[in-house]
Design an enzyme around this catalytic site. Sequence first.
Site, PDB file in Angstrom:
ATOM      1  N   HIS A 140       0.831  -1.225   0.000  1.00  0.00           N
ATOM      2  CA  HIS A 140       0.000   0.000   0.000  1.00  0.00           C
ATOM      3  C   HIS A 140       0.860   1.268   0.000  1.00  0.00           C
ATOM      4  CE1 HIS A 140      -3.834  -2.154   0.863  1.00  0.00           C
ATOM      5  NE2 HIS A 140      -3.035  -2.999   1.487  1.00  0.00           N
ATOM      6  N   TYR A 159       1.046  -4.110  12.331  1.00  0.00           N
ATOM      7  CA  TYR A 159       0.951  -2.688  11.981  1.00  0.00           C
ATOM      8  C   TYR A 159       1.802  -1.783  12.871  1.00  0.00           C
ATOM      9  CZ  TYR A 159      -2.428  -3.887   8.410  1.00  0.00           C
ATOM     10  OH  TYR A 159      -3.014  -4.411   7.281  1.00  0.00           O
ATOM     11  N   HIS A 212      -3.977   1.037  11.927  1.00  0.00           N
ATOM     12  CA  HIS A 212      -3.740  -0.205  12.665  1.00  0.00           C
ATOM     13  C   HIS A 212      -5.090  -0.857  12.991  1.00  0.00           C
ATOM     14  CE1 HIS A 212      -2.400  -3.183  15.315  1.00  0.00           C
ATOM     15  NE2 HIS A 212      -1.503  -2.514  16.010  1.00  0.00           N
ATOM     16  N   ASN A 245     -10.257  -2.985   2.512  1.00  0.00           N
ATOM     17  CA  ASN A 245      -9.949  -2.996   1.081  1.00  0.00           C
ATOM     18  C   ASN A 245     -11.224  -2.781   0.272  1.00  0.00           C
ATOM     19  OD1 ASN A 245      -7.186  -3.490   1.247  1.00  0.00           O
ATOM     20  ND2 ASN A 245      -7.380  -5.709   1.042  1.00  0.00           N
TER      21      ASN A 245
HETATM   22 FE1  HDE Z   1      -2.364  -4.794   5.578  1.00  0.00          FE
HETATM   23  N1  HDE Z   1      -0.549  -3.978   5.999  1.00  0.00           N
HETATM   24  N2  HDE Z   1      -1.661  -6.612   6.172  1.00  0.00           N
HETATM   25  N3  HDE Z   1      -4.111  -5.705   5.030  1.00  0.00           N
HETATM   26  N4  HDE Z   1      -3.063  -3.062   4.954  1.00  0.00           N
HETATM   27  C1  HDE Z   1      -0.218  -2.692   5.815  1.00  0.00           C
HETATM   28  O1  HDE Z   1       0.932  -1.385   7.369  1.00  0.00           O
HETATM   29  C2  HDE Z   1      -0.519  -6.821   6.858  1.00  0.00           C
HETATM   30  C3  HDE Z   1      -4.445  -7.008   5.148  1.00  0.00           C
HETATM   31  C4  HDE Z   1      -4.325  -2.778   4.519  1.00  0.00           C
HETATM   32  O2  HDE Z   1      -3.247   3.460   3.958  1.00  0.00           O
HETATM   33  C5  HDE Z   1       1.140  -2.351   6.375  1.00  0.00           C
HETATM   34  O3  HDE Z   1       1.258   0.796   7.750  1.00  0.00           O
HETATM   35  C6  HDE Z   1      -0.431  -8.191   7.274  1.00  0.00           C
HETATM   36  C7  HDE Z   1      -5.834  -7.224   4.906  1.00  0.00           C
HETATM   37  C8  HDE Z   1      -4.419  -1.396   4.114  1.00  0.00           C
HETATM   38  O4  HDE Z   1      -1.619   3.340   5.411  1.00  0.00           O
HETATM   39  C9  HDE Z   1       1.603  -3.670   7.001  1.00  0.00           C
HETATM   40  C10 HDE Z   1      -1.556  -8.802   6.791  1.00  0.00           C
HETATM   41  C11 HDE Z   1      -6.354  -5.987   4.627  1.00  0.00           C
HETATM   42  C12 HDE Z   1      -3.160  -0.870   4.340  1.00  0.00           C
HETATM   43  C13 HDE Z   1       0.442  -4.592   6.689  1.00  0.00           C
HETATM   44  C14 HDE Z   1      -2.321  -7.795   6.101  1.00  0.00           C
HETATM   45  C15 HDE Z   1      -5.263  -5.053   4.699  1.00  0.00           C
HETATM   46  C16 HDE Z   1      -2.335  -1.926   4.870  1.00  0.00           C
HETATM   47  C17 HDE Z   1       2.088  -1.688   5.424  1.00  0.00           C
HETATM   48  C18 HDE Z   1      -1.981 -10.256   6.913  1.00  0.00           C
HETATM   49  C19 HDE Z   1      -7.792  -5.628   4.266  1.00  0.00           C
HETATM   50  C20 HDE Z   1      -2.697   0.547   4.050  1.00  0.00           C
HETATM   51  C21 HDE Z   1       2.229  -0.270   5.898  1.00  0.00           C
HETATM   52  C22 HDE Z   1      -1.845 -10.831   8.195  1.00  0.00           C
HETATM   53  C23 HDE Z   1      -8.717  -5.902   5.326  1.00  0.00           C
HETATM   54  C24 HDE Z   1      -3.004   1.472   5.182  1.00  0.00           C
HETATM   55  C25 HDE Z   1       1.433  -0.189   7.077  1.00  0.00           C
HETATM   56  C26 HDE Z   1      -2.587   2.875   4.828  1.00  0.00           C
HETATM   57  C27 HDE Z   1      -0.995  -1.764   5.244  1.00  0.00           C
HETATM   58  C28 HDE Z   1       0.431  -5.859   7.113  1.00  0.00           C
HETATM   59  C29 HDE Z   1      -3.533  -8.102   5.421  1.00  0.00           C
HETATM   60  C30 HDE Z   1      -5.458  -3.665   4.431  1.00  0.00           C
HETATM   61  C31 HDE Z   1       2.947  -4.178   6.547  1.00  0.00           C
HETATM   62  C32 HDE Z   1       0.723  -8.793   8.065  1.00  0.00           C
HETATM   63  C33 HDE Z   1      -6.596  -8.556   4.991  1.00  0.00           C
HETATM   64  C34 HDE Z   1      -5.630  -0.685   3.549  1.00  0.00           C
HETATM   65  O5  HDE Z   1       1.754  -3.548   8.371  1.00  0.00           O
END
Ligand code: HDE
Length: 726
Positions: free
Chosen positions: A85, A372, A349, A158
Site C-alpha cells: 500500500h 501494523y 492499525h 480494502n
Molecule cells: Fe495490511 N498492511 N496486512 N491488510 N493493509 C499494511 O501497514 C498486513 C491485510 C491494509 O493506507 C502495512 O502501515 C499483514 C488485509 C491497508 O496506510 C503492514 C496482513 C487488509 C493498508 C500490513 C495484512 C489489509 C495496509 C504496510 C496479513 C484488508 C494501508 C504499511 C496478516 C482488510 C493502510 C502499514 C494505509 C498496510 C500488514 C492483510 C489492508 C505491513 C501482516 C486482509 C488498507 O503492516
Amino acid sequence: MTPRNKAAAGRRPKSSEGSNAKQQQLAGFTEEPTATLTTNQGLQIPDNHNSLKAGVRGPTLLEDFILREKITHFDHERIPERAVHARGSAAHGYFQVYKSMSQFTCADFLQDPAQKTPVFVRFSTVAGGAGSADTVRDVRGFAVKFYTQQGNYDLVGNNIPVFFIQDAMKFPDLIHAVKMEPHHGMPQAASAHDTFWDFASLMPETTHMLMWAMSDRAIPRSYRMMEGFGVHTFRFVNGRGESHFVKFHWKPKLGIHGLAWDEAQKIAGKDADFHRRDLWEAIENGDFPEWELGVQMIPADKEHAFGIDLLDPTKLIPEELVPVQKIGKMVLDRNPDNFFAETEQVAFHPGHVVPGIDFSNDPLLQGRLFSYTDTQISRLGGANFHELPINKGVCPFHNFQRDGMHRQTIARGQVAYEPNTLGNGTEFRVDGASGGFQSFPEEIESPKVRRRSPSFDDHFTQARLFFNSQSVAEKEHIVAAFRFELSKLEVPAIRQRIVDNLAHVDEKLARRVAEPLGINAPDARAAAGRPGFRDHRIASEVEESRALSMLDTGDGSVKTRKVAILVADGVDSASLKPIREAIEAAGATCKVVGPRLGAVTSASKRQIEVDATFTNMPSIMFDAVLVPAGKDGIAAMAQMGDAVHFVLEAFKHCKAICTVGEGVQLLKMLGVDDSEAPKPAGVVVAATPVTNLGDATAAIQIAQNFIAAMAKHRHWDRANVDAVPA
Ligand code: HDE
C-alpha cells in the site's frame, strides 16, 4: 481562476465541524508563516542562493553551517515507503451515524446522530511503489481513521470483501510473490508475472479473491466509485456485554464503476496520478465524495448458521443471507494540507479499536494485530509515531510510556510508574474495574495446534457464486483479464495449474481462459491431485448475489462525470450551448478540447475558449464525448488523426457519445450515420434539422438522451469494440 482560487473566493463549501476540530488540533503544529527565511534554529538566512566560499571563485567552506543544514535535511527527506500500500491518496472528512446503535455497540461515535466524528481516509494500491501508476490492476486499500472521543478507531479495509489467504503465516509469501521479482526488479505494480501466479496456482484458497482481482473492481474509475469492506468479521459489543459478529461495508453514493482494461493501461502512461487527481479535484470543486457505512450483524449464537465459517477471510456472507443495514454516512470534504505530514505519515492499525468494537479469531486478522505497530516503528522511525499530528487522537491520552526517538510530549513531574503515591498526591491505581476497553470474554479452551480449521476448506463455492453473479459483460472482462495476466507468464506450467484450478469454479470459464494460451485443456482432476488442494464444499444457499455485480449501482446521476466537447475552427457553437447547459445542470463537467490551446473560431465567428488539446487530454481522461455540428469544423477534424482517434477510442471504451449534425461524420469509420438505422448502445445522433438553433426543445431532448446514456456509466455490451482501431 484555478480551483484553489475559486475555493478561496468562497466556492469551496465549509468544512464539516468535525473536520474543523481536527484542524484546530493540527493548527498547533503548522509552520509559522514569516516573511524571511530562517534556519531551523530561527537564524535569518541572508542569502539563499550562494554558499560560503573562499573568494567568489574559490572552494566552498565546510564552515557553511547554513548550507550544511539545508543539504543534510534534504538528504534525509525520504522515509521507507510502506511495504504494501505504498501508493496512496487521502482526504479529511466526517462520519455521522443515522440513529443510535446502542442496542448493538457501546462505541461512542455510533450513538448520537447529531455528532460528527472527524475522519481521515487513505486509499491505496497494494503492490506498486509510492511513485507507481494509479490505474494498475490491483486491490485498493480503503483505510479510515475515526478520531472519536474514546480514542482513534481505524477501519483498515480494502475494496474487495475477501482476501487471498486465510492465515497471516502466508502474508509475506503472498506479498513477495506479487511484488516485483527480486532478481531484476520487474514488473512494477503488476500481478501479471510468474511469481504471483506460481504462488496463486499452488494456493487454491486464493481462487475466490482472484476472481475479484480479475474483475473491473481492480481497475476502479475513481476512488469515489469504489466499495470498501472491513473484510474480517469483527464484533460489536453493547453496554450489557452482549456481542454480535459484524462485517463492515462502505457503499459509495456514486455507485461502483470501473475502467476498461485498455483504458486503464493507457491512463497509467498519460496520467499516472489519475485517481489522486480525481479525488483532489472533486473535493476542491465541492463535490464531496460520500459513502454509507453498512453492517451485516450476526448474533453471537448464530455463528454457525450459514455454513460459512465467519473466521475465514476468503469468504463473504451473501447479502441475501444477512442484509446490509446502512447505519451512517461518511463525507470527505477537505484535502490534506501536506502530503507527507498527513497522507504519508498516517499510521493505521486494525488494532486501534474503541470500547464496543472487538476482534474475531480470524487468523489473518490476528496476525495483522501484530504487524501494523511493528511496521510503523521502522517506517516512521520509532515508537512515538502516535504523537504525529495526523495520528494523534482528539481525546486526551496519558500513560507512563516514556522517551524514545522524536518524543514530543514533555511529561512533567517525578513519576513514571504505576501504582504510585507521588504523582497526583493520591494513590493512582488502575485495576480495570470499570470503564475503558473491555475485551469480550469469549471462552476458549483448546489445545495449541498449528493447523487450519477444516471449516476453511471450501475454496471454490464462493468463487463460483461471484462468477455467476456477474453480468454477461462483467464475465467477459474476467475472462479477458485472466487471459491477459496468464499470457504474460514465461512458464506455461503455471498457466496450466491456474486453469486446472479454475475448472473447479466453472468449466466453461476455465476453457475460455485456456483457449488462447497455448496450453492443454483445463484438467480439474489434475488440480485435485496436487498438494494443498482442498475442496470440502459447503452447501451454498445462494447461487447468485445481485450485490456482487457492479451493474446499475449508484444514484443514477451523472454528477462529476467528465464530458469532452470536441472543437476546431468552424464548429457550430450555437448547437453546443443548450446541450452543454443541460449537461452541466445535471452535475457533469465539460471541457472544450481542440487541436491547440487558446481559442478556435466558430462558424458564426465567435471565439470558443479551448481548455485542453486532443493530445494533452485524450479521450481516456473523459467519461463521454460531445461532437457539435459545423460543416467546416467537422471537415477539419475529420482530417486530424488525434480528433478521429479521440472518438474511436471513446467508442472502444464503451463511453457515451453524442454527435450533432455533421459531427456524426467522425463516426463514419464505425458505420454510424444520421439515418433512421438503430445506433450502437450509448451513441446519440442528432440529425441536422432538429438542431436548428431556434429549436430548444429538440436540443434539450438530445441532451436528456445523452445524459441518460452517460448515467449508465459504460455500454459494455456494445458489439465488436475489439475491432475498433484505437
Ligand atoms: Fe495490511 N498492511 N496486512 N491488510 N493493509 C499494511 O501497514 C498486513 C491485510 C491494509 O493506507 C502495512 O502501515 C499483514 C488485509 C491497508 O496506510 C503492514 C496482513 C487488509 C493498508 C500490513 C495484512 C489489509 C495496509 C504496510 C496479513 C484488508 C494501508 C504499511 C496478516 C482488510 C493502510 C502499514 C494505509 C498496510 C500488514 C492483510 C489492508 C505491513 C501482516 C486482509 C488498507 O503492516
